[in-house]
Every structure is written in C-alpha cells, then in structure tokens.
Write an enzyme that holds these catalytic residues in place. Structure first.
Site, PDB file in Angstrom:
ATOM      1  N   CYS A  55      -0.166   4.846   6.737  1.00  0.00           N
ATOM      2  CA  CYS A  55      -1.286   5.671   7.219  1.00  0.00           C
ATOM      3  C   CYS A  55      -0.905   7.156   7.279  1.00  0.00           C
ATOM      4  CB  CYS A  55      -1.742   5.196   8.589  1.00  0.00           C
ATOM      5  SG  CYS A  55      -2.103   3.435   8.606  1.00  0.00           S
ATOM      6  N   GLY A 126      -0.066  -7.559   1.572  1.00  0.00           N
ATOM      7  CA  GLY A 126      -0.957  -6.395   1.562  1.00  0.00           C
ATOM      8  C   GLY A 126      -1.968  -6.429   0.432  1.00  0.00           C
ATOM      9  N   ARG A 146      -0.249   4.445  -2.222  1.00  0.00           N
ATOM     10  CA  ARG A 146      -0.053   3.242  -1.406  1.00  0.00           C
ATOM     11  C   ARG A 146       1.327   3.223  -0.748  1.00  0.00           C
ATOM     12  NH1 ARG A 146      -3.347  -0.028   1.150  1.00  0.00           N
ATOM     13  NH2 ARG A 146      -2.183  -1.825   1.866  1.00  0.00           N
ATOM     14  N   ILE A 293       2.429 -22.596   5.665  1.00  0.00           N
ATOM     15  CA  ILE A 293       2.334 -21.214   5.156  1.00  0.00           C
ATOM     16  C   ILE A 293       1.241 -20.455   5.917  1.00  0.00           C
ATOM     17  CG2 ILE A 293       2.017 -19.744   3.126  1.00  0.00           C
ATOM     18  CD1 ILE A 293       2.913 -22.047   1.372  1.00  0.00           C
ATOM     19  N   ALA A 295      -0.693 -16.516   6.482  1.00  0.00           N
ATOM     20  CA  ALA A 295      -0.942 -15.266   5.743  1.00  0.00           C
ATOM     21  C   ALA A 295      -1.672 -14.289   6.663  1.00  0.00           C
ATOM     22  CB  ALA A 295      -1.770 -15.535   4.481  1.00  0.00           C
TER      23      ALA A 295
HETATM   24  P1  FAD Z   1       1.153  -3.555   3.766  1.00  0.00           P
HETATM   25  O1  FAD Z   1       1.379  -2.780   5.014  1.00  0.00           O
HETATM   26  O2  FAD Z   1       0.640  -2.847   2.602  1.00  0.00           O
HETATM   27  O3  FAD Z   1       2.505  -4.265   3.387  1.00  0.00           O
HETATM   28  C1  FAD Z   1       2.588  -5.150   2.304  1.00  0.00           C
HETATM   29  C2  FAD Z   1       3.980  -5.059   1.722  1.00  0.00           C
HETATM   30  O4  FAD Z   1       4.237  -6.243   0.995  1.00  0.00           O
HETATM   31  C3  FAD Z   1       4.124  -3.913   0.734  1.00  0.00           C
HETATM   32  O5  FAD Z   1       5.127  -3.011   1.163  1.00  0.00           O
HETATM   33  C4  FAD Z   1       4.498  -4.591  -0.582  1.00  0.00           C
HETATM   34  O6  FAD Z   1       5.497  -3.886  -1.304  1.00  0.00           O
HETATM   35  C5  FAD Z   1       5.045  -5.927  -0.113  1.00  0.00           C
HETATM   36  N1  FAD Z   1       4.889  -6.983  -1.118  1.00  0.00           N
HETATM   37  C6  FAD Z   1       3.769  -7.333  -1.792  1.00  0.00           C
HETATM   38  N2  FAD Z   1       4.009  -8.364  -2.619  1.00  0.00           N
HETATM   39  C7  FAD Z   1       5.302  -8.682  -2.459  1.00  0.00           C
HETATM   40  C8  FAD Z   1       6.157  -9.662  -3.046  1.00  0.00           C
HETATM   41  N3  FAD Z   1       5.702 -10.536  -3.953  1.00  0.00           N
HETATM   42  N4  FAD Z   1       7.433  -9.705  -2.657  1.00  0.00           N
HETATM   43  C9  FAD Z   1       7.917  -8.830  -1.731  1.00  0.00           C
HETATM   44  N5  FAD Z   1       7.161  -7.884  -1.149  1.00  0.00           N
HETATM   45  C10 FAD Z   1       5.881  -7.817  -1.505  1.00  0.00           C
HETATM   46  N6  FAD Z   1      -5.283   1.696   8.149  1.00  0.00           N
HETATM   47  C11 FAD Z   1      -5.748   2.106   9.352  1.00  0.00           C
HETATM   48  O7  FAD Z   1      -6.116   1.269  10.164  1.00  0.00           O
HETATM   49  N7  FAD Z   1      -5.813   3.439   9.654  1.00  0.00           N
HETATM   50  C12 FAD Z   1      -5.394   4.403   8.793  1.00  0.00           C
HETATM   51  O8  FAD Z   1      -5.430   5.610   9.115  1.00  0.00           O
HETATM   52  C13 FAD Z   1      -4.922   4.006   7.533  1.00  0.00           C
HETATM   53  N8  FAD Z   1      -4.517   4.925   6.628  1.00  0.00           N
HETATM   54  C14 FAD Z   1      -4.045   4.511   5.417  1.00  0.00           C
HETATM   55  C15 FAD Z   1      -3.634   5.461   4.503  1.00  0.00           C
HETATM   56  C16 FAD Z   1      -3.136   5.069   3.278  1.00  0.00           C
HETATM   57  C17 FAD Z   1      -2.731   6.102   2.283  1.00  0.00           C
HETATM   58  C18 FAD Z   1      -3.015   3.689   2.973  1.00  0.00           C
HETATM   59  C19 FAD Z   1      -2.463   3.252   1.663  1.00  0.00           C
HETATM   60  C20 FAD Z   1      -3.426   2.731   3.876  1.00  0.00           C
HETATM   61  C21 FAD Z   1      -3.948   3.138   5.101  1.00  0.00           C
HETATM   62  N9  FAD Z   1      -4.389   2.189   6.033  1.00  0.00           N
HETATM   63  C22 FAD Z   1      -4.880   2.614   7.245  1.00  0.00           C
HETATM   64  C23 FAD Z   1      -4.399   0.743   5.723  1.00  0.00           C
HETATM   65  C24 FAD Z   1      -3.186   0.037   6.321  1.00  0.00           C
HETATM   66  O9  FAD Z   1      -2.039   0.732   5.949  1.00  0.00           O
HETATM   67  C25 FAD Z   1      -3.147  -1.379   5.806  1.00  0.00           C
HETATM   68  O10 FAD Z   1      -4.340  -2.016   6.189  1.00  0.00           O
HETATM   69  C26 FAD Z   1      -1.969  -2.161   6.371  1.00  0.00           C
HETATM   70  O11 FAD Z   1      -0.766  -1.548   6.047  1.00  0.00           O
HETATM   71  C27 FAD Z   1      -1.976  -3.580   5.810  1.00  0.00           C
HETATM   72  O12 FAD Z   1      -0.868  -4.262   6.255  1.00  0.00           O
HETATM   73  P2  FAD Z   1      -0.243  -5.461   5.391  1.00  0.00           P
HETATM   74  O13 FAD Z   1       0.950  -5.934   6.141  1.00  0.00           O
HETATM   75  O14 FAD Z   1      -1.293  -6.419   5.053  1.00  0.00           O
HETATM   76  O15 FAD Z   1       0.183  -4.777   4.036  1.00  0.00           O
END
Ligand code: FAD
Length: 566
Positions: A55, A126, A146, A293, A295
C-alpha cells in the site's frame, strides 16, 4: 468439544506451509505461532521480500517514502528470531500434490526444485495486475505496480528517461494514488478510464468532486474511453497511447492500473473449487474444497456482508483478518469471516474519498438482475468540525438505507477533512446491523477542532430519520421534472440570482410563513436550498400548515455535482 481438542493437539504438532508471505500469508504465519509453540511453520515467497507494504508503493514511487527499507514491515530474520517461523524468499511454489500432501518449490535464484510435505497448507498468493492483450502492451515504458521491484523499475525509468508526461490507464485507487505521486514529481498526468467516472466503488455524483479536484491539479481526465493500442512514439522512448475513440496521448511512461485478477494457478492445478468470479472458493472458515488447504486474501472470493453475493475485494484489511481466521481455525478455534463491506479510503491531492457497504450502482445492478434490495438515500454536506473553529471543510455524504427498517446499507463521502473517520464509524454500525436511528443516537467524541456537538454521523442519521418518520420526506433532483410538482427555492434572493433550478419559485425561508397563501395545496411542493438545512426547516413549516412538501436531499450542492455529470 473432544473433536476440537484432538484437532488442537494435532494442529500443535503440525507442519504448516504457507504460500505467499505478504498481507494474508504473513499475518496467518504470525497468528499460528501465537497459538502454537509446537507447529512447524514455513512461508514460501516468490519475490525477494516478505511482509512488505504494497500500500506504500505509490508513495515510494513519488519519493514521499524515500527509503526502500521503510516498506519492509518484517524481514525473514525477524520472522525467524521473533516468531521461530522459517521464511524462504525467492521460492516459488509450482504445484500441489493433494494426495501426497506435498508441494513442489523452485528456488528462483538457483533453479533448484524440491518438495515439502504439509499437514496444512495455506494459500495466500494474492492477485496480479491485469494486463489486457492490447497491441504494444509489452513496449518498454509500460508498467504495472504490485511489488517493490516494480516500483524500482518505475523510479529508474523516470530518472533515465526524464519522464515529463505519463498516462495512467485506470482511475481506481492505485491509478489515482500514483497520479498524485507522479504529479508531485512534476510529471503531467493523463488518466484514461473506460467508465464514465473515476473511483468505481463510489457513485458518480460522489466521484464528481474528485474529478474536478484532479482537473484543478492539472490532471487530464479522459473518461468513457478504453485504450486500443500502444505504439512507439516519433521520439526515442516515447509511447503513443491510442484510445478506442481515436484519441492519442504521447508520453514517456504508462502505468496500467486496470484492476487485479486473483492468482489461482496453483489452486486450479490442484483441482480446488474456483468460484464464478475466478477466485478460490472458500468457506467462512477460509477452508477450500480440500479440508487440509486454506486460502486467504486477494485470491479468494468472499461473500458481501450486505447482499450475500460472492465478490472479489482486493484490500489489505480483509486479507489480514482472513489470514488470522485461517490460523485460528487450523489451531482448532471457531473463528469465521463475517463477509466484506468493501470499506475503502483513498486520498488524492487534498481530497479524501471513502465508502463502506453497497453503492446505489450495485443496488441498481441487483435490481436489473432480479435481486432487488429496496433502498432510500439521502445526501448531506456537513462541516468536518465546528464552523467557528478555523479550517472546517465540507464533507459530502450519501447514505443508503432500507426504507422499511432504516437499516444502513452503505455510505460514501468525499471532502478534505474528517471523511474517513465518519466512514469508519458507519462501517462499524453496518457491521452491527445498525439503523439510521443508531446514527442519530451515536455518542461520538466532540471538541471544536474535531467535529460538531451533533456530528456529521449524527446528522446523517437525523436527515434519514426525519425522512423515515415522515417529518421531512426526502425528494431527489430526479423528481423535479415529474408532473404536478411545485419547485420552491428558499434561499436568499442573491443566491437565487446566482443560479437556480429553471422552474423554481424563490421564497426565502424568513418570509415563508407570511407567504403561505401564495403556495398551492393541490400540488406537491419540492423544496430546496443550498445543502438541505433551510429546505428542511421550510418543509416542516409547510407540512405543519397542511401542505404536501418534501425536501430535495443535498440541495444545490448535490445538484451541481449531478449537473456536471450530465
Ligand atoms: P499479497 O499481499 O499481494 O501477497 C501475495 C504474495 O504471494 C506476493 O508477494 C506473491 O509474490 C506471492 N506469491 C504468489 N504466488 C506465489 C507462489 N506460487 N509461490 C510463492 N509465492 C507466491 N489495500 C488497502 O486496503 N489499502 C490500500 O491503500 C492499498 N493500497 C495498495 C497499493 C498498491 C500499489 C497495491 C498493489 C495494493 C494496494 N492494496 C491496498 C491492496 C492490498 O495490498 C492487497 O489487497 C493485499 O496485499 C492482499 O494480500 P494477499 O496476502 O492476498 O496478497
């Protein structure tokens, strides 16, 4: 109870593998450790960093955050020392074997491939930025945002190519936050958005002041048009963006911010159930179709708290809470996810826009789909704090609620100060199935710097409550052209002269009691003023004198936003 304690014992000694080490994955890992000192926990992260602040990326691009290390919330060393959790970065999980309960991992630095066994597996991969298959999409200078490496590529490009013009495709929160940050670095920004408005989660009339604010800050807005192609420009390293309508924009850099898609390749390969929207289908315990599993995060579909519909909500708050819930459930606790409200906030230059619950757009779509949820709405424009204390700013709010029981369905607000505080309060009210009457009665903190003795939240409840009780039923600008209406403007003559609704008659509020004989009893009187306060007083006078009268919600301020849209 026995089952739970047995599962607890198993879980404590379990081997738990987590795919993805940022919001959902990292919070799940840390929570697991707080619930068990015995479990073996390993996090696999494809990228070079774990638990980084995605973020914060737009602000790192804009040099508001100057140090890359400030984005690192935790490091593998910290996870190891503080939590006894092993984090393997640069480790991509390639496949899941559900029969054998193992995963195949590739060490992306040396190419080595190996397997690890699990008792429980948590997927937190993610989402990935959508890259539409348009001609020229892979040209140098076209970026998505990202990860930290993505932002470093953008920063390097900006310096190397002396970027002066950028085109941002997509007016959602990543596009808008990056717009502000590029503009602050002296870059001229054009936003191309396919929809007729920016910030899609809110309704058009709430986005409208934001659009004006963007233009006032020098941003070129190109709405209701999609991108058709990208081509190299005449000058080295420039790009020409051509839209479907044929408009052309030349720039040195493009940011694609057209949304994200859940990362489901692993889940698909493993044969886990995928929902209709393309996210991993989970229970409200965050369990997938395989009982071993789980998610969480952007990759999963969750149910909307208000509508019950499946939805994709790529936000950090739900991802973190889901990670924690998955950990609880794995460790035998009875936690469950209550659904998403889509509570969001975004700051662009000096404006803050925030929302929670459903929008009117969503309700209209549901109606078209035959899943109507009846609603009523009101607009108001209260001050962020007491008007006598310097610096008060107007907040524009739209509250949507059930017409029968007053249950709050959604709220949106925009302004320069105090916006997110009001939305957060109402988000909690929605979470507790609150009504507009609860907002009327809410006891909120007050001192002149922070609010008013009747806070904007109370006002929202009172305006809706007055409409519900029939004291001051709400009308809308969409009603003024209906036949048989008498439109009454109760502002001062100078305000009327400066601009009014075409067929309106001006009777200023202070003279209304003496001119009641001029008003029709056989027509409904729709009353308006600047923001809705004087029209409320006038509506009371009229109704107490036997007239049929309604107050036009939000007054001229709402009218201007609607008019600018048309
Ligand atoms: P992520 O935090 O994206 O983490 C997923 C991780 O899994 C990644 O690092 C990826 O590399 C890893 N991965 C994927 N596949 C594999 C694999 N096969 N093997 C190993 N690793 C893997 N949300 C808000 O609420 N407020 C905000 O202000 C906000 N600003 C944002 C600004 C930006 C620029 C971005 C990109 C997002 C923003 N978000 C914001 C959204 C928020 O960051 C996401 O909703 C949140 O991070 C999702 O969490 P997650 O754990 O699902 O995925």
């Amino acid at each position: 109870m026995d089952n739970i304690s047995t599962k607890k014992e198993q879980s404590k000694k379990s081997r738990i593998l987590i795919v993805g080490g940022v919001a959902g994955g990292a919070s799940c890992a840390a929570r697991l450790r707080r619930l068990s000192e015995d479990a073996e926990i390993i996090v696999f992260e494809r990228g070079p960093y774990v638990s980084f602040a995605n973020c914060g990326l737009p602000y790192y691009v804009g040099n508001m955050i100057t140090q890359e290390k400030s984005l690192l919330v935790a490091t593998p060393e910290l996870f190891s020392k503080r939590f006894n959790i092993e984090v393997r970065v640069q480790s991509e999980v390639l496949a899941i074997d559900r029969e054998k309960r193992d995963i195949k991992i590739k060490n992306v630095t040396n190419g080595e491939i190996y397997t690890e066994k699990y008792d429980f597996l948590v997927l937190a991969p993610g989402s990935s930025p959508i890259k539409p298959p348009l001609p020229g999409i892979d040209l140098p200078g076209i970026f998505t945002l990202r990860s930290i490496p993505d932002s470093n590529h953008i920063k390097d490009w900006m310096v190397e190519k002396n970027v002066k013009r950028a085109v941002i495709i997509g007016g959602g929160f990543i596009g808008l936050e990056t717009t502000e940050n590029l503009a602050k670095r002296g870059v001229g920004v054009t936003i191309i958005e396919m929809l007729p408005q920016v910030m899609p989660p809110v309704d058009p009339e709430i986005a409208e002041p934001l659009q004006e604010h963007l233009k006032a800050n020098g941003v070129i807005l190109h709405l209701s048009d999609g991108v058709a192609k990208f081509e190299p420009g005449p000058i080295h390293d420039t790009i020409i963006v051509t839209t479907k309508s044929g408009a052309k924009f030349e720039c040195e850099m493009v940011l694609l911010a057209v949304g994200v898609r859940p990362e489901i390749s692993l889940a698909k390969q493993a044969g886990l159930e995928i929902g209709a929207l393309g996210g991993i289908r989970v229970t409200n315990q965050m369990q997938t179709s395989d009982e071993n599993i789980w998610a969480v995060g952007d990759a999963v579909e969750v149910q909307d708290f208000i509508t019950g519909e499946w939805s994709l909500i790529p936000l950090a708050g739900p991802a973190n809470r889901q990670g924690r819930i998955a950990a609880d459930v794995i460790m035998g606790r009875k936690s469950s996810f209550r659904g998403v409200q889509g509570t969001m906030v975004c700051k662009v230059f000096n404006m803050v826009v925030a929302a929670t619950g459903v929008s009117e757009k969503t309700l209209l779509r549901l109606k078209t789909d035959g899943k109507e949820i009846p609603y009523e709405k009101i607009y108001l424009h209260p001050g962020s704090h007491a008007s006598y204390y310097p610096g008060a700013k107007t907040i524009t709010m739209k509250l949507i609620y059930g017409p029968k029981d007053g249950r709050i369905l959604g709220v949106q607000a925009i302004g320069e100060d105090g916006v997110e505080k009001r939305i957060d309060v109402i988000a909690m009210a929605i979470h507790k199935h609150g009504t507009v009457y609860d907002l009327e009665e809410a006891e909120l903190c007050y001192a002149p710097q922070f609010g008013t003795a009747k806070d904007a939240v109370n006002f929202a409840g009172m305006v809706a409550g007055n409409a519900m009780r029939g004291d001051s039923p709400a009308a809308h600008w969409s009603n003024v052209k209906e036949p048989g209406k008498f439109i009454l403007d109760v502002r001062e003559p100078s305000e009327f002269k400066a601009g009014h609704f075409e067929s309106a008659v001006n009777i200023p509020l202070p003279t209304l009691r003496n001119t009641l004989h001029d008003l029709p009893k056989d027509k409904e009187i729709l009353v308006y003023c600047g923001v809705g306060q004087r029209s409320y007083y006038a509506t009371r006078i009229l109704r107490l004198n036997g007239f049929q009268a309604r107050s036009i919600s939000g007054g001229m301020m709402t009218y201007k936003s609607l008019k600018n849209l048309s």
